[in-house]
Design an enzyme around this catalytic site. Structure first.
Site, PDB file in Angstrom:
ATOM      1  N   CYS A 271     -22.228 -23.408 -26.429  1.00  0.00           N
ATOM      2  CA  CYS A 271     -20.942 -24.319 -26.127  1.00  0.00           C
ATOM      3  C   CYS A 271     -19.796 -23.247 -25.888  1.00  0.00           C
ATOM      4  CB  CYS A 271     -20.584 -25.188 -27.472  1.00  0.00           C
ATOM      5  SG  CYS A 271     -22.109 -25.991 -28.253  1.00  0.00           S
TER       6      CYS A 271
ATOM      7  N   ARG B  75     -21.018 -23.240 -19.601  1.00  0.00           N
ATOM      8  CA  ARG B  75     -21.383 -22.949 -20.967  1.00  0.00           C
ATOM      9  C   ARG B  75     -22.270 -24.285 -21.672  1.00  0.00           C
ATOM     10  NH1 ARG B  75     -20.196 -17.948 -23.320  1.00  0.00           N
ATOM     11  NH2 ARG B  75     -20.646 -18.797 -25.298  1.00  0.00           N
TER      12      ARG B  75
ATOM     13  N   TRP C  35     -22.959 -28.493 -25.335  1.00  0.00           N
ATOM     14  CA  TRP C  35     -24.235 -28.292 -24.904  1.00  0.00           C
ATOM     15  C   TRP C  35     -24.918 -29.103 -26.150  1.00  0.00           C
ATOM     16  CZ3 TRP C  35     -29.034 -26.071 -26.271  1.00  0.00           C
ATOM     17  CH2 TRP C  35     -30.077 -26.638 -25.374  1.00  0.00           C
TER      18      TRP C  35
ATOM     19  N   ASN D 248     -19.656 -22.728 -32.094  1.00  0.00           N
ATOM     20  CA  ASN D 248     -20.516 -22.516 -31.008  1.00  0.00           C
ATOM     21  C   ASN D 248     -21.834 -21.923 -32.091  1.00  0.00           C
ATOM     22  OD1 ASN D 248     -22.368 -21.871 -28.908  1.00  0.00           O
ATOM     23  ND2 ASN D 248     -21.071 -20.056 -28.561  1.00  0.00           N
ATOM     24  N   GLY D 249     -22.991 -22.196 -31.828  1.00  0.00           N
ATOM     25  CA  GLY D 249     -24.027 -21.754 -32.750  1.00  0.00           C
ATOM     26  C   GLY D 249     -24.773 -22.713 -33.350  1.00  0.00           C
TER      27      GLY D 249
ATOM     28  N   GLU E 172     -39.637 -17.168  -9.916  1.00  0.00           N
ATOM     29  CA  GLU E 172     -38.217 -17.399  -9.796  1.00  0.00           C
ATOM     30  C   GLU E 172     -37.714 -18.624  -8.680  1.00  0.00           C
ATOM     31  OE1 GLU E 172     -35.756 -16.928 -11.294  1.00  0.00           O
ATOM     32  OE2 GLU E 172     -34.044 -16.947 -10.096  1.00  0.00           O
TER      33      GLU E 172
ATOM     34  N   LYS F 288     -35.740 -22.068  -9.699  1.00  0.00           N
ATOM     35  CA  LYS F 288     -34.578 -22.313  -8.888  1.00  0.00           C
ATOM     36  C   LYS F 288     -34.748 -23.775  -8.399  1.00  0.00           C
ATOM     37  CE  LYS F 288     -31.896 -19.494 -10.104  1.00  0.00           C
ATOM     38  NZ  LYS F 288     -32.628 -19.275 -10.732  1.00  0.00           N
TER      39      LYS F 288
ATOM     40  N   GLU G  92     -34.765 -26.471 -11.449  1.00  0.00           N
ATOM     41  CA  GLU G  92     -33.544 -26.566 -12.312  1.00  0.00           C
ATOM     42  C   GLU G  92     -32.218 -27.170 -11.453  1.00  0.00           C
ATOM     43  OE1 GLU G  92     -32.065 -23.028 -13.929  1.00  0.00           O
ATOM     44  OE2 GLU G  92     -32.591 -21.632 -12.561  1.00  0.00           O
TER      45      GLU G  92
ATOM     46  N   HIS H  71     -59.197 -20.881  -7.701  1.00  0.00           N
ATOM     47  CA  HIS H  71     -60.024 -21.195  -9.163  1.00  0.00           C
ATOM     48  C   HIS H  71     -59.359 -22.610  -9.774  1.00  0.00           C
ATOM     49  CE1 HIS H  71     -61.749 -17.267  -9.031  1.00  0.00           C
ATOM     50  NE2 HIS H  71     -60.484 -16.588  -8.659  1.00  0.00           N
TER      51      HIS H  71
ATOM     52  N   LYS I 178     -25.579 -22.544 -19.330  1.00  0.00           N
ATOM     53  CA  LYS I 178     -25.500 -21.180 -18.835  1.00  0.00           C
ATOM     54  C   LYS I 178     -26.310 -20.311 -19.711  1.00  0.00           C
ATOM     55  CE  LYS I 178     -25.032 -18.134 -15.908  1.00  0.00           C
ATOM     56  NZ  LYS I 178     -25.862 -18.211 -14.593  1.00  0.00           N
TER      57      LYS I 178
HETATM   58  C1  AGP Z   1     -32.082 -19.454 -14.655  1.00  0.00           C
HETATM   59  O1  AGP Z   1     -31.673 -19.704 -13.527  1.00  0.00           O
HETATM   60  C2  AGP Z   1     -31.501 -20.024 -16.166  1.00  0.00           C
HETATM   61  N1  AGP Z   1     -29.991 -20.045 -15.983  1.00  0.00           N
HETATM   62  C3  AGP Z   1     -32.113 -19.637 -17.359  1.00  0.00           C
HETATM   63  O2  AGP Z   1     -33.556 -19.574 -17.077  1.00  0.00           O
HETATM   64  C4  AGP Z   1     -31.565 -18.216 -17.851  1.00  0.00           C
HETATM   65  O3  AGP Z   1     -32.374 -17.208 -16.724  1.00  0.00           O
HETATM   66  C5  AGP Z   1     -32.411 -18.034 -19.162  1.00  0.00           C
HETATM   67  O4  AGP Z   1     -31.597 -19.045 -20.187  1.00  0.00           O
HETATM   68  C6  AGP Z   1     -32.183 -16.712 -19.834  1.00  0.00           C
HETATM   69  O5  AGP Z   1     -30.510 -16.514 -20.057  1.00  0.00           O
HETATM   70  P1  AGP Z   1     -29.910 -15.016 -20.136  1.00  0.00           P
HETATM   71  O6  AGP Z   1     -30.301 -14.297 -18.991  1.00  0.00           O
HETATM   72  O7  AGP Z   1     -28.508 -15.125 -20.407  1.00  0.00           O
HETATM   73  O8  AGP Z   1     -30.661 -14.458 -21.373  1.00  0.00           O
END
Ligand code: AGP
Length: 613
Positions: free
Chosen positions: A2, A28, A73, A97-98, A486, A490, A493, A509, A608
Site C-alpha cells: 500500500c 503501489r 492493495w 502498510n504491511g 519474462e 508481461k 499481467e 515432450h 508494484k
Molecule cells: C513484474 O512485471 C511484476 N511487477 C512482478 O513480477 C515483480 O517482478 C515481482 O513482484 C518482484 O518484485 P520486486 O522485484 O520488487 O521484488
C-alpha cells in the site's frame, strides 16, 4: 503493498498536496484510497473504492493543515469503503502498510473489551490497540511504543490524534517510511515519489524508530540508540535526493510503461557507468565485497516474478564467467523449504522494490541455515533488502511507475552481468582479454538497445494479431528461456491473455499437443550455439500449422521457416543478447494490452511490490 502519505504544515491547506502525493503512490496499490484530516478542530475522513481521484470532489470542500492518506492493495478484507484506510479508533486515525501477525487473536480480545469493528482489516485492530494503549500511557508516543513492542509483523504506521492537531506520529518495521523536510511543512511517505514534488531533503526512517512530526520539525526516537536524537544527529541523517519532479512526469507517452521501455538505453548506461570506469572492481558492491567475494564458493539467488527471471539469466553468466555454482529459487517457495546450504554460500537477492516480503523472509531463512554473506541487487535506495545485506549494487532505473517491470528488469540484468565479472575478477578467474571484451560489450549495449526499438512497428502489428488470442506459448532455450518466461509474464499481467513459456527443446515432450492453427507461438531464435536446435524445434511447430512469431538477431536466412512472422533485432554479443531480446517481448505485450484497451500501468489485481505474503 500500500501507499502511505502524511503531512503537517504551519496553517496552510495541505489537502491538495496530499491528494497529489497519493496519486504518485497509486502504483503501489489502487483498490481503494482514503484520507483523514483535522479541519476546524474536527477529524474528517473521506474514503472511496478505486482511485485517489474519487476523493477529490468531497475533499475540495475542506481545508486542513494536518492530514494522512493511503492507497490500498487489498490483503485482509475485500475491496470496500469499510476496508479502506484510514481506520479509526475513537480520537485516533491511522494508515498502515504491511501485515500484523495473529491479528485475529487481538481482535477477539478487543471485541470482548467492547471495541466495535467496522472492517475486516488487521489495520483496524492496530487502531484499537493504540487507543487501548493510550488509556494507560501518558502520551501517544508512549502508547505507540507500547503497541509496537507487543505486536509482530511488518508495518509502516502513521497516527493522527484529534486531541493533538499539532503532530503526527510515525513508525516502521520491515516497510519503508521516508520523511521529507520543508521549511514549514513535514512530509512522510512510503516512497519518495510522493515527496519529491515538495522537497528533496529526505530522512529514511530506520527500522523500529519512531518520529513525532510537527510543522517544519521532528522529534526522532532512535530504537537503536534508545534516545531522542539531537538536532545535529537529525541533520546528519538528512539525504538530498537527485530525483527531480520532471523524471516523474509521463511526458509525451501514453503510458508510463512505454516511457520506461524507452528509458532503458539511458538507465542501462547509468547502471553500467561505474562498473566500466572501475573495471568490474568488487568494491562496486560495497567495501565488504572486497573481502567477501574471494570466499564465495556457491551462489543462491532468491527473487520473485520478473526478478526471478533475471536470476535465471544470471545463473548462466555467473557459472560461465565466474565458474561459481549458482542456484536460483522462487522466494515464496524457498522460505518454507528445508534448505541445505553449502559452506561459502552467498545469498543474492534481486528485487526492484527491495521490500518484497517473500524475498526478505527467504533471505532470513537462508541466513538462518548457514549462508555466510548476502548481496542485494535493488532499484530503491535504502529499502529493506539492500539495507540488511552485506553488499549491494543499486540499479539506476529511477522510479518505475508501471506495475509491469521493464527498465528495472534490464538494469537488473546489467547489474548481474557486472556481478558475474566482479566475482570472476575477485577470484582471479578473469583474464585481461575477457575483461576488455566484457567492458566493451557493456559500453555498446545502450546503443544496441536503442537500435532494437526499430522493431516497435512490427511489435505493434503482432500485438494486434494477439487481440483475440485465448492463450499463447513463448519458446526460448538456454540463457534465453528466462526471456521467454519474462515475455509470457508481461503479456499475462497487462493484456490478461493467458501465456505460458516453455524451453523450446521440451516442446515435443508434451506441449506440442497444444499446437494448432489458432494459438500464437512466440519464439526467441538468437544466433547463439543453440540456433540450429531451436530452428529444428520451430519446424516441429510449422509442421503442425502453428501460428509462429519468431524474434531473431540472426542474419541467417530463415526462408525454410515458411509462414512464420519474423522480427529482426540487432545482432549483439551472445552474452548480452538476453537483455536485447527483452525489448521486443516488452513491446509485444504493451501493444497487445493497448489494442485490448487494458489499464497498462495499473493492471487489475496487481501492485508494484508485495510487502505481504
Ligand atoms: C513484474 O512485471 C511484476 N511487477 C512482478 O513480477 C515483480 O517482478 C515481482 O513482484 C518482484 O518484485 P520486486 O522485484 O520488487 O521484488
Amino acid at each position: 503493498m500500500c501507499g502511505i502519505f502524511g503531512a503537517i504544515s504551519d496553517n496552510h491547506n495541505i489537502l491538495p498536496t496530499l491528494l497529489n502525493g497519493l496519486e504518485q503512490l497509486e502504483y503501489r496499490g489502487y483498490d481503494s484510497a482514503g484520507i483523514a484530516f483535522i479541519s476546524n478542530g474536527r477529524t474528517e475522513r473521506i474514503r472511496a473504492v478505486g482511485r485517489v481521484e474519487n476523493l477529490r470532489n468531497e475533499a475540495s470542500r475542506y481545508q486542513g493543515s494536518i492530514a494522512i492518506g493511503h492507497t490500498r492493495w487489498a490483503t485482509h478484507g475485500g475491496v470496500s469503503v469499510e476496508n479502506a484506510h484510514p481506520h479509526q479508533s475513537h480520537h485516533l486515525m491511522i494508515v498502515h502498510n504491511g501485515i500484523i501477525d495473529a491479528y485475529e487473536e487481538h481482535k477477539k480480545r478487543l471485541i470482548q473489551k467492547g471495541y466495535a469493528f467496522e472492517s475486516e482489516t488487521d489495520t483496524e485492530v492496530l487502531a484499537h490497540l493504540l487507543h487501548e494503549a493510550t488509556l494507560n500511557n501518558a502520551d501517544l508516543i508512549s502508547a505507540v511504543k507500547q503497541v509496537i513492542a507487543t505486536v509482530t509483523g511488518n508495518y509502516a504506521l502513521l497516527v493522527m490524534d484529534q486531541n493533538d492537531p499539532t503532530s503526527l506520529i510515525a513508525t516502521a518495521q520491515g516497510c519503508p517510511l521516508i520523511l521529507g523536510l520543508k521549511d514549514d511543512t513535514t512530509f512522510i511517505a512510503s516512497d519518495i515519489a510522493a515527496i519529491i514534488p515538495e522537497t528533496n531533503r529526505l530522512i529514511y526512517l530506520e527500522q523500529g524508530d519512531c518520529v513525532i512530526m510537527q510543522a517544519g520539525n521532528i522529534a526522532y526516537f532512535s530504537n537503536q540508540a534508545e534516545q531522542v536524537l539531537s538536532p545535529i544527529a537529525i541533520s546528519e541523517k538528512i539525504q538530498i535526493s537527485d530525483l527531480s519532479i520532471e523524471k516523474l512526469d509521463i511526458g509525451h507517452y501514453t503510458h508510463f510503461m512505454l516511457k520506461e521501455i524507452f528509458e532503458q538505453p539511458h538507465v542501462i548506461e547509468k547502471t553500467a557507468l561505474k562498473a566500466i570506469t572501475q573495471q568490474f572492481d568488487p568494491e562496486l558492491f560495497g567495501e565488504k565485497a572486497v573481502t567477501l567475494f574471494p570466499q564465495v564458493k556457491h551462489i543462491q539467488i532468491l527473487a520473485c516474478g520478473t526478478s526471478y527471471f533475471a536470476g535465471m539469466v544470471a545463473k548462466y553468466w555467473i557459472e560461465s564467467i565466474a565458474k561459481i555454482p549458482t542456484h536460483v529459487e522462487i522466494s515464496s517457495e524457498y522460505r518454507y523449504r528445508e534448505v541445505l546450504i553449502e559452506d561459502g554460500t552467498m545469498i543474492v537477492t534481486i528485487s526492484q522494490s527491495g521490500e518484497t516480503l517473500d524475498t526478505i523472509e527467504a533471505k532470513k531463512h537462508a541466513e538462518e541455515n548457514g549462508a555466510f554473506a548476502s548481496l542485494a541487487i535493488c532499484n530503491v535506495k535504502e529499502s529493506v533488502l539492500p539495507r540488511t545485506s552485506d553488499c549491494r549494487l543499486y540499479t539506476e532505473a529511477g522510479i518505475e511507475v508501471g506495475v509491469a517491470s521493464t527498465k528495472a528488469f534490464t538494469t537488473q540484468l546489467t547489474a548481474l552481468f557486472i556481478l558475474a565479472n566482479a566475482l570472476a575478477k575477485s577470484q582471479g578467474k578473469m583474464d585481461e582479454t575477457t575483461l576488455s571484451k566484457h567492458l566493451q560489450m557493456l559500453r555498446e549495449l545502450p546503443a544496441m538497445i536503442a537500435q532494437s526499438f526499430n522493431c516497435q512497428e512490427i511489435a505493434s502489428q503482432w500485438g494486434t494479431l494477439l487481440l483475440n488470442a485465448k492463450s499463447t506459448l513463448y519458446l526460448g532455450r538456454g540463457i534465453h528461456f528466462p526471456i521467454a518466461a519474462e515475455g509470457a509474464l508481461k503479456l499475462k499481467e497487462i493484456s490478461y491473455i493467458h501465456a505460458e513459456s516453455y524451453p523450446a527443446g521440451e516442446l515435443k515432450h508434451g506441449p506440442l499437443a497444444l499446437v494448432d492453427d489458432q494459438m500464437p507461438i512466440i519464439a526467441l531464435l538468437p544466433h547463439d550455439d543453440l540456433f540450429e536446435k531451436v530452428r529444428a524445434n520451430l519446424h516441429e511447430v510449422l509442421a503442425r500449422k502453428g501460428k509462429l512469431f519468431i524474434i531473431t538477431d540472426s542474419k541467417v536466412p530463415l526462408d525454410d521457416l515458411k509462414g512464420a512472422h519474423i522480427m529482426h533485432v540487432p545482432e549483439v554479443s551472445c552474452a548480452l543478447s538476453p537483455i536485447l531480446l527483452t525489448i521486443p517481448v516488452q513491446l509485444i505485450a504493451y501493444y497487445a494490452a493497448l489494442v485490448r484497451g487494458e489499464d497498462i500501468d495499473k493492471p487489475r489485481n496487481l501492485a508494484k511490490s508485495l510487502t505481504v505474503e
